[in-house]
Design a protein around this motif. Structure first.
Motif, PDB file in Angstrom:
ATOM      1  N   GLY A 119       0.787  -1.221   0.000  1.00 55.64           N
ATOM      2  CA  GLY A 119       0.000   0.000   0.000  1.00 55.64           C
ATOM      3  C   GLY A 119       0.823   1.277   0.000  1.00 55.64           C
ATOM      4  O   GLY A 119       0.265   2.379   0.007  1.00 55.64           O
ATOM      5  N   ARG A 120       2.119   1.154  -0.054  1.00 56.33           N
ATOM      6  CA  ARG A 120       2.986   2.324   0.036  1.00 56.33           C
ATOM      7  C   ARG A 120       3.259   2.915  -1.344  1.00 56.33           C
ATOM      8  O   ARG A 120       3.519   2.169  -2.301  1.00 56.33           O
ATOM      9  N   PRO A 121       3.243   4.247  -1.502  1.00 53.45           N
ATOM     10  CA  PRO A 121       3.627   4.850  -2.786  1.00 53.45           C
ATOM     11  C   PRO A 121       5.038   4.442  -3.167  1.00 53.45           C
ATOM     12  O   PRO A 121       5.926   4.371  -2.317  1.00 53.45           O
TER      13      PRO A 121
ATOM     14  N   TRP B  54       3.052   8.416  -7.112  1.00 57.87           N
ATOM     15  CA  TRP B  54       1.997   8.085  -6.152  1.00 57.87           C
ATOM     16  C   TRP B  54       1.483   6.656  -6.323  1.00 57.87           C
ATOM     17  O   TRP B  54       0.714   6.184  -5.502  1.00 57.87           O
TER      18      TRP B  54
ATOM     19  N   THR C  56       0.976   2.961  -5.898  1.00 53.18           N
ATOM     20  CA  THR C  56       1.368   2.100  -4.782  1.00 53.18           C
ATOM     21  C   THR C  56       2.150   0.899  -5.288  1.00 53.18           C
ATOM     22  O   THR C  56       2.021   0.473  -6.440  1.00 53.18           O
TER      23      THR C  56
END
Length: 270
Positions: A147-149, A180, A182
């Motif tokens: 879930g991290r950019p 951005w 993910t």
């Protein structure tokens, strides 16, 4: 902007100037270590670890420094005027009979036992320019948080060490995804290609005075013709994309500028 390649070049300059010679002057201008006397100690080596610098001395001490955004080390001849900044910005002076190394605006400067270096750099992931480089470990770290950019994951030195904001922006452009996007939304094989490309770019620039991601030619003609086009997106806000001609965009994120091409790169934006 200091990134892994810049820090490696700095380490090489410091090693050439200091290693194998006894210090005739050692002035650490930070409160915690202002009274430390390193005069007479011999510098064994200066090593880069990610974006950290480790200056090892013969008495089992290491001087650890980090440049972050604005820090710099400059090397001068004994009779040369210091030009790296005003006196109040100097944080360290290391001198021998042949050279003087001056550290400016160093946000991190500390003495520690060489055996305790892991306290300063043990958290780092595989170093893109170091002997510990392991692409599989780096990839596993990079994709651990879906879930991290992606640019945040690339900048996290715990995943892989050496990437700064310039390379993060350039890597996202080369992968054709916005910063951005993910990690979990990356197309298949893209994360692995990002790791491989990061290694290729830093290796190509490890000895270059002017970083480039657009062309690795070293001819003087290329250097003159492409002085403004060494990077695809970083620092090129409102200028035309080198691929499609669309104006490059920039946004401020977490105190840093993020550059991207709205046509060449797909995915979410600011």
């Amino acid at each position: 902007m200091p990134e892994g390649d810049t820090v490696l070049q700095t380490a090489k300059r410091l090693h050439t100037a200091l290693a194998g010679r006894a210090l005739t002057q050692a002035d650490l201008r930070v409160p915690r270590f202002a009274t430390a006397d390193l005069t007479g100690r011999t510098v064994l080596d200066v090593t880069a670890r990610g974006k950290h610098l480790l200056t090892r001395l013969d008495d089992g001490l290491t001087l650890h420094s980090h440049l972050r955004m604005d820090g710099a080390w400059r090397v001068y001849a004994p009779d040369e005027r210091w030009r790296g900044g005003p006196t109040h910005q100097i944080r360290a002076v290391l001198a021998n009979t042949e050279h003087t190394a001056v550290g400016y605006r160093l946000p991190v400067l500390e003495l520690l036992r060489t055996r305790d270096e892991d306290k300063a750099v043990g958290h780092l992931g595989p170093d893109l320019l170091g002997p510990d480089w392991n692409p599989d470990t780096a990839l596993g770290n990079l994709i651990a948080d879906p879930g991290r950019p992606i640019d945040d994951a690339l900048l996290d030195q715990r995943n892989l060490a050496g990437i700064g904001n310039v390379y993060a922006c350039e890597l996202c452009f080369l992968a054709r995804v916005t910063p951005w996007t993910t990690v979990g939304a990356l197309p298949d094989t893209t994360a692995a290609r990002l790791v491989a490309t990061a290694k290729r770019l830093l290796e190509a620039n490890r000895d270059r005075p002017n970083r480039t991601t657009t062309n690795f030619s070293t001819t003087a003609a290329h250097t003159r013709a492409h002085a403004r086009d060494r990077l695809y997106v970083y620092g090129r806000a409102r200028r035309p994309c080198l691929r499609c001609g669309t104006p490059i965009r920039v946004a401020e994120r977490n105190g840093r500028p993020t550059y991207w091409c709205p046509r060449c790169q797909s995915g979410p934006t600011e």
